[in-house]
Design an enzyme around this catalytic site. Structure first.
Site, PDB file in Angstrom:
ATOM      1  N   PRO A 131       1.005  -1.072   0.029  1.00 43.71           N
ATOM      2  CA  PRO A 131       0.116   0.422   0.048  1.00 43.71           C
ATOM      3  C   PRO A 131       0.855   1.200   0.222  1.00 43.71           C
ATOM      4  O   PRO A 131       0.344   2.465  -0.036  1.00 43.71           O
ATOM      5  CB  PRO A 131      -0.597  -0.087   1.380  1.00 43.71           C
ATOM      6  CG  PRO A 131      -0.195  -1.212   2.242  1.00 43.71           C
ATOM      7  CD  PRO A 131       0.571  -2.039   1.389  1.00 43.71           C
ATOM      8  N   GLU A 136      -2.813  -2.165  -5.493  1.00 54.62           N
ATOM      9  CA  GLU A 136      -3.221  -3.489  -5.968  1.00 54.62           C
ATOM     10  C   GLU A 136      -4.020  -4.579  -4.374  1.00 54.62           C
ATOM     11  O   GLU A 136      -3.417  -4.257  -3.542  1.00 54.62           O
ATOM     12  CB  GLU A 136      -1.774  -4.584  -5.888  1.00 54.62           C
ATOM     13  CG  GLU A 136      -3.241  -6.198  -6.273  1.00 54.62           C
ATOM     14  CD  GLU A 136      -0.993  -6.825  -6.639  1.00 54.62           C
ATOM     15  OE1 GLU A 136      -1.189  -8.015  -8.000  1.00 54.62           O
ATOM     16  OE2 GLU A 136       0.142  -6.528  -6.188  1.00 54.62           O
ATOM     17  N   GLU A 159      -1.569 -14.584 -23.452  1.00 54.38           N
ATOM     18  CA  GLU A 159      -0.863 -13.740 -22.256  1.00 54.38           C
ATOM     19  C   GLU A 159       0.543 -14.182 -21.530  1.00 54.38           C
ATOM     20  O   GLU A 159       0.886 -13.992 -20.326  1.00 54.38           O
ATOM     21  CB  GLU A 159      -2.024 -14.175 -21.497  1.00 54.38           C
ATOM     22  CG  GLU A 159      -3.176 -13.422 -21.255  1.00 54.38           C
ATOM     23  CD  GLU A 159      -4.437 -13.242 -19.905  1.00 54.38           C
ATOM     24  OE1 GLU A 159      -3.740 -13.633 -18.854  1.00 54.38           O
ATOM     25  OE2 GLU A 159      -5.446 -13.204 -19.820  1.00 54.38           O
TER      26      GLU A 159
END
Length: 212
Positions: A131, A136, A159
């Site tokens: 954070p 996320e 991907e």
């Protein structure tokens, strides 16, 4: 419980927000200020925010065999390590697609990365991965599978995924955790939760929850 946060979201003011970089991921540059513990407001300052959004991982357990199904894949974040190869042993995990619940995403990723069908999906916890600089937020789940025929290589070509399924006994996985071989936050959190609830899971207990 005696803890109570001092501030709320209204105690932060975003003065300006711009996209500093847009690629596989994006980075925003924020100018902001916030209230101070000693009173008043901070001066305006700038922070870069690495934007990844919501993700989820699933600890796959076969209670009949007491085995775990993990995955191994290349991870660019470990590319500069000098004492290990940049491949990580992890939980099945992925990012949230549009109009998809976290639970739906978890089931989809298990199918894409292992070919297995899950049952008894249980929530473990939510957490922010970093954070101080990233938005996320990760949801961690436990689910049961039949590991009898688990194995192989999976992933989506578009991907650039090359994912190897790894089946380990619970004791083997815990030993790799203690040795530091398994060293990513999602797997550490899930395996420590498993250690707390292992006996109940093997006995089929229904009292296990992420809030215990």
């Amino acid at each position: 419980m005696t803890y109570k946060p001092v501030f709320s979201r209204s105690d932060v003011e975003i003065v300006a927000r711009e996209t500093a970089f847009q690629g596989f991921f994006s980075v925003q540059r924020l100018t902001l200020r916030h209230r101070l513990y000693k009173g008043g407001w901070s001066e305006s300052f700038t922070r870069e925010l690495f934007c990844r959004g919501r993700a989820a991982g699933v600890l796959l357990h076969d209670p009949k065999r007491d085995q775990l199904v993990l995955v191994e894949q290349f991870r660019v974040g470990q590319i500069d390590e000098t004492d290990r190869a940049p491949w990580a042993l992890e939980l099945v995990a992925g990012m949230l697609d549009a109009n998809e619940s976290i639970e739906q995403m978890a089931m989809r990723e298990v199918q894409e990365e292992t070919g297995l069908t899950i049952s008894n999906l249980r929530f473990i916890c939510d957490y922010y991965n970093s954070p101080g600089g990233s938005d996320e937020r990760i949801s961690v789940f436990y689910a049961q599978v039949d590991a009898a025929n688990a194995g192989g290589v999976f992933g989506l070509d578009e991907e650039h995924e090359d994912i190897k399924v790894v089946v380990l006994s619970v004791s083997e996985a815990i030993e790799l955790l203690s040795q530091g071989v398994i060293d990513n936050a999602m797997a550490i959190i899930a395996l420590q939760w498993l250690q707390l609830h292992h006996s109940s899971l093997l006995s089929g207990g229904n009292e296990v929850s992420g809030s215990e």
